[in-house]
Scaffold this motif. Structure first.
Motif, short mmCIF file in Angstrom:
data_model
loop_
_atom_site.label_atom_id
_atom_site.label_comp_id
_atom_site.label_asym_id
_atom_site.label_seq_id
_atom_site.Cartn_x
_atom_site.Cartn_y
_atom_site.Cartn_z
N ARG A 112 -18.42 -0.07 12.73
CA ARG A 112 -18.88 -0.14 11.35
C ARG A 112 -18.68 1.24 10.71
O ARG A 112 -18.99 2.26 11.31
N VAL A 113 -18.18 1.25 9.49
CA VAL A 113 -17.85 2.51 8.83
C VAL A 113 -18.46 2.53 7.44
O VAL A 113 -18.37 1.55 6.69
N PRO B 25 -8.74 19.86 -3.39
CA PRO B 25 -8.95 18.47 -3.82
C PRO B 25 -9.33 17.58 -2.65
O PRO B 25 -8.96 17.85 -1.50
N GLY B 26 -10.09 16.54 -2.94
CA GLY B 26 -10.36 15.55 -1.92
C GLY B 26 -9.12 14.72 -1.62
O GLY B 26 -8.09 14.83 -2.29
N ALA B 27 -9.25 13.88 -0.60
CA ALA B 27 -8.14 12.99 -0.22
C ALA B 27 -8.71 11.59 -0.02
O ALA B 27 -8.82 11.10 1.11
N PRO B 28 -9.13 10.94 -1.12
CA PRO B 28 -9.76 9.62 -0.97
C PRO B 28 -8.87 8.58 -0.32
O PRO B 28 -9.35 7.69 0.38
N ASP B 29 -7.55 8.70 -0.51
CA ASP B 29 -6.65 7.75 0.14
C ASP B 29 -6.69 7.90 1.65
O ASP B 29 -6.71 6.91 2.40
N VAL B 30 -6.74 9.15 2.12
CA VAL B 30 -6.81 9.41 3.56
C VAL B 30 -8.17 8.94 4.11
O VAL B 30 -8.24 8.34 5.18
N ALA B 31 -9.22 9.21 3.36
CA ALA B 31 -10.56 8.80 3.80
C ALA B 31 -10.64 7.28 3.96
O ALA B 31 -11.16 6.78 4.97
N ARG B 32 -10.11 6.57 3.02
CA ARG B 32 -10.21 5.10 3.07
C ARG B 32 -9.29 4.51 4.14
O ARG B 32 -9.64 3.51 4.77
N GLU B 33 -8.15 5.14 4.35
CA GLU B 33 -7.28 4.68 5.45
C GLU B 33 -7.94 4.99 6.80
O GLU B 33 -7.87 4.17 7.72
N ALA B 34 -8.61 6.13 6.90
CA ALA B 34 -9.34 6.44 8.13
C ALA B 34 -10.43 5.41 8.37
O ALA B 34 -10.61 4.93 9.51
N ALA B 35 -11.15 5.06 7.32
CA ALA B 35 -12.20 4.04 7.46
C ALA B 35 -11.61 2.71 7.91
O ALA B 35 -12.18 2.03 8.78
N ARG B 36 -10.48 2.34 7.33
CA ARG B 36 -9.84 1.06 7.70
C ARG B 36 -9.44 1.06 9.17
O ARG B 36 -9.65 0.07 9.90
N LEU B 37 -8.87 2.17 9.63
CA LEU B 37 -8.41 2.25 11.02
C LEU B 37 -9.58 2.20 12.00
O LEU B 37 -9.53 1.52 13.03
N ILE B 38 -10.64 2.92 11.69
CA ILE B 38 -11.81 2.93 12.59
C ILE B 38 -12.48 1.57 12.59
O ILE B 38 -12.92 1.07 13.63
N GLU B 39 -12.57 0.94 11.41
CA GLU B 39 -13.18 -0.39 11.32
C GLU B 39 -12.36 -1.40 12.12
O GLU B 39 -12.92 -2.27 12.80
#
Length: 265
Positions: free
Chosen positions: A109-110, A90-104
């Protein structure tokens, strides 16, 4: 429990699965054994994986936030059965979006997308490491300019995910020159590997990151990496390592190269 960050060699194409329903080919067996024990060697099973592969580049850092990613068979010239391999975690969209938030938050730009399949830098090593495909997984792209300092900084921004049980995995190859696979560069490959390992294991994390950002100054650097997309996942893993010391956890000789794996934390 806090997870480490890892840099794993992912081999060549579907190398661990060339023999349909058979053993791993002898040349790739040591690497396959290492990958097969990656999760077992952790103190606690991760709740999710965030993988940075040397096979996905975008103009800016981009996360894959799909819930059920398909596979991208981005290799050619291999047996027909290797284009039917499956790894349906399964994907992990919650992890992906938290990663995007942290990098941003770190000033980058993410982007976000949901349609690209997982490339073989994700599903091939993880099919060995997580054969039941039962750990949710998200993917982060490289930035196309391949700036090592930017990738270290992005990794540093991702470090809080480790405290949330996410295993950060850089998937690449510490030596990657597809034009030279006949053993003719064995000495140079050894020298580069020794210098890279010395940089990764520098006990001062500030010095470590500086040495890795200046990787082109290492002996035979451009022989090892005519283009550095397979090395940049190491930069993300090192950045995510924060103040944790880097350790050398794998070394082997394959297709004429010296190849290493590293762990932080």
């Amino acid at each position: 429990m806090k997870q480490p960050s890892l840099f794993l060699p992912h081999g060549g194409g579907p190398c661990f699965f060339l023999n349909e329903n058979g053993p791993v080919p002898p040349e790739w067996r040591s690497m396959g054994d290492f990958l097969a024990n990656v999760i077992a060697d952790l103190r606690e099973r991760p709740r999710a994986l965030l993988v940075v592969s040397g096979h996905w580049e975008e103009p800016g850092f981009t996360v894959h936030s799909g819930e059920r990613p398909d596979l991208l068979y981005d290799y050619g010239g291999f047996p027909e059965h290797t284009y039917a391999l499956r790894w349906d975690a399964p994907g992990a969209p919650d992890v992906a979006r938290e990663a995007a938030r942290l990098i941003e938050r770190a000033g980058f730009r993410v982007g976000e997308e949901q349609n690209r399949g997982w490339d073989h830098g994700v599903f091939i090593p993880l099919k060995v490491a997580v054969p039941d495909a039962d750990i949710p997984t998200a993917q982060l792209s490289l930035r196309r300019d391949l700036d090592p300092a930017a990738h270290i900084a992005a990794g540093r921004a991702l470090a809080p995910l480790r405290d949330a049980g996410v295993l950060i995995v850089g998937s690449g190859m510490s030596f990657h020159n597809m034009r030279l696979r006949d053993g003719s560069v064995a000495g140079a490959a050894d020298a580069f590997d020794e210098a890279l390992t010395a940089a990764v294991t520098d006990p001062d994390p500030v010095a470590r990151d500086a040495r890795l950002a200046a990787w082109e100054s290492l002996p035979h650097a451009r022989l090892a990496h005519p283009r550095e997309e397979h090395l940049l996942p190491l930069m993300v893993a090192a950045g995510a390592g924060g103040t944790d010391k880097g350790s050398h956890v794998f070394r082997d000789h394959v297709i004429g190269w010296t190849v290493s794996g590293y762990r932080f934390g």
